[in-house]
Design an enzyme around this catalytic site. Structure first.
Site, PDB file in Angstrom:
ATOM      1  N   ASP A 150       2.221 -16.212  12.059  1.00  0.00           N
ATOM      2  CA  ASP A 150       1.940 -16.945  10.821  1.00  0.00           C
ATOM      3  C   ASP A 150       2.598 -18.315  10.835  1.00  0.00           C
ATOM      4  OD1 ASP A 150       4.535 -15.961  10.656  1.00  0.00           O
ATOM      5  OD2 ASP A 150       4.075 -14.496   9.118  1.00  0.00           O
ATOM      6  N   ASP A 163       9.367  -6.719   0.840  1.00  0.00           N
ATOM      7  CA  ASP A 163       8.254  -6.235   0.008  1.00  0.00           C
ATOM      8  C   ASP A 163       7.226  -5.451   0.824  1.00  0.00           C
ATOM      9  OD1 ASP A 163       6.959  -8.199   1.446  1.00  0.00           O
ATOM     10  OD2 ASP A 163       6.332  -9.386  -0.293  1.00  0.00           O
ATOM     11  N   HIS A 183       5.767  -6.469   3.673  1.00  0.00           N
ATOM     12  CA  HIS A 183       4.741  -7.244   4.391  1.00  0.00           C
ATOM     13  C   HIS A 183       4.939  -7.196   5.907  1.00  0.00           C
ATOM     14  CE1 HIS A 183       7.252 -11.243   3.980  1.00  0.00           C
ATOM     15  NE2 HIS A 183       7.522 -10.663   5.112  1.00  0.00           N
ATOM     16  N   GLU A 212       0.999  -9.989   2.236  1.00  0.00           N
ATOM     17  CA  GLU A 212       1.783  -9.526   1.099  1.00  0.00           C
ATOM     18  C   GLU A 212       1.116  -8.300   0.460  1.00  0.00           C
ATOM     19  OE1 GLU A 212       4.560 -10.711   1.076  1.00  0.00           O
ATOM     20  OE2 GLU A 212       4.750 -12.829   0.590  1.00  0.00           O
TER      21      GLU A 212
END
Ligand code: PGA
Length: 261
Positions: A67, A136, A138, A143
């Site tokens: 990413d 979280d 991811h 997400e």
């Protein structure tokens, strides 16, 4: 999934480096998928020392990042391409042309996403993918609520991720971009071998949900349960909430000597 609980992150990093080394020495043109963040740094340090001390070569390898931020200049020190160069690829013999990353600063983001998918397809996909997990849940920057069938695309970061990453922006959340270009979950799942690393107590909850919980878009890392070849390397602190920890330990201790990861 093979879950290996190690005493320290350093031991996990050695096992992860062993997996990468095997790909480098057995595949003619190995394709490595790399993550940024803090978790894989010990693995990269271990690989750098194998390069320096034992001549482990990356000359035939290609590296693809997961990413990149959207909205940062290319030379920003927190841009993932800068980070991986500084922390890893500048210290090995990977050719300059061997490093690929999503073009976050591109004017045409959708075009950049398609180009990245094409570049991955052109090299025949990733042989070994190193992954971290976000607090979280991811993977990459997929997400919670990301489609499990997603491909490389623009994503909006959660405020949790922006808070977690503010440490790379002088602890100033206002400097953390809101958007990124990330490989999708379906893109990541195409890697032939995935190595998920998770260290520290802050990863205990997301790791447990990913490994032992239901497969759900609300925990993107849980999609790894669908992959036939995932090695999960965790330290004791990240393993504290695993209900099958004893079973994972027993499985690893009794691993037949001929069986590799
Ligand atoms: P970290 O990030 O390695 O810095 O904890 C992991 C991630 O966000 O995927």
């Amino acid at each position: 999934m093979e879950i290996v609980i190690t005493e320290t992150p350093e031991v996990a990093a050695i096992l992860a480096a062993d997996i990468v080394e095997r790909a480098l020495t057995t595949i003619a043109t190995p394709v490595l998928g790399l993550a940024t963040g803090t978790t894989p740094l010990a693995t990269y340090r271990e690989l750098i020392s194998r390069h320096v001390e034992s001549g482990l070569s990356f000359v035939a390898a290609r590296v693809f990042l997961l990413d990149e931020y959207v909205g940062l200049p290319r030379d920003h020190p927190a841009a993932f391409r800068q980070v991986i160069a500084r922390e890893f690829t500048d210290h090995i013999d990977l050719p300059m042309t061997g490093l690929h990353s999503p073009d976050g600063p591109a004017a045409d983001i959708a075009g950049a996403a398609n180009d990245y998918e094409r570049a991955l397809a052109d090299v025949g996909g990733v042989d070994v993918q190193i992954l971290g997990i976000g607090s979280d849940g991811h993977i990459g920057f997929n997400e919670p609520s990301s489609s499990l069938g997603s491909r490389t695309r623009l994503k909006t970061l959660t405020s949790k991720t922006r808070i977690d990453n503010a440490r790379f922006f002088d602890d100033d959340i206002d400097q953390v971009p809101h958007h990124c270009l990330t490989q999708g979950i379906a893109t990541i799942l195409e890697a032939r071998h995935i190595v998920l690393l998770a260290f520290g107590e802050s990863k205990a909850c997301p790791l447990t949900r990913a490994v032992e919980g239901p497969i759900t878009a609300m925990v993107p890392a849980s999609a790894l349960q669908l992959h036939p070849h995932v090695t999960v390397l965790v330290d004791e602190a990240a393993a504290t909430e695993l209900s099958y920890a004893d079973y994972y330990r027993e499985t690893f201790e009794n691993k037949p000597h001929w069986q590799t990861f």
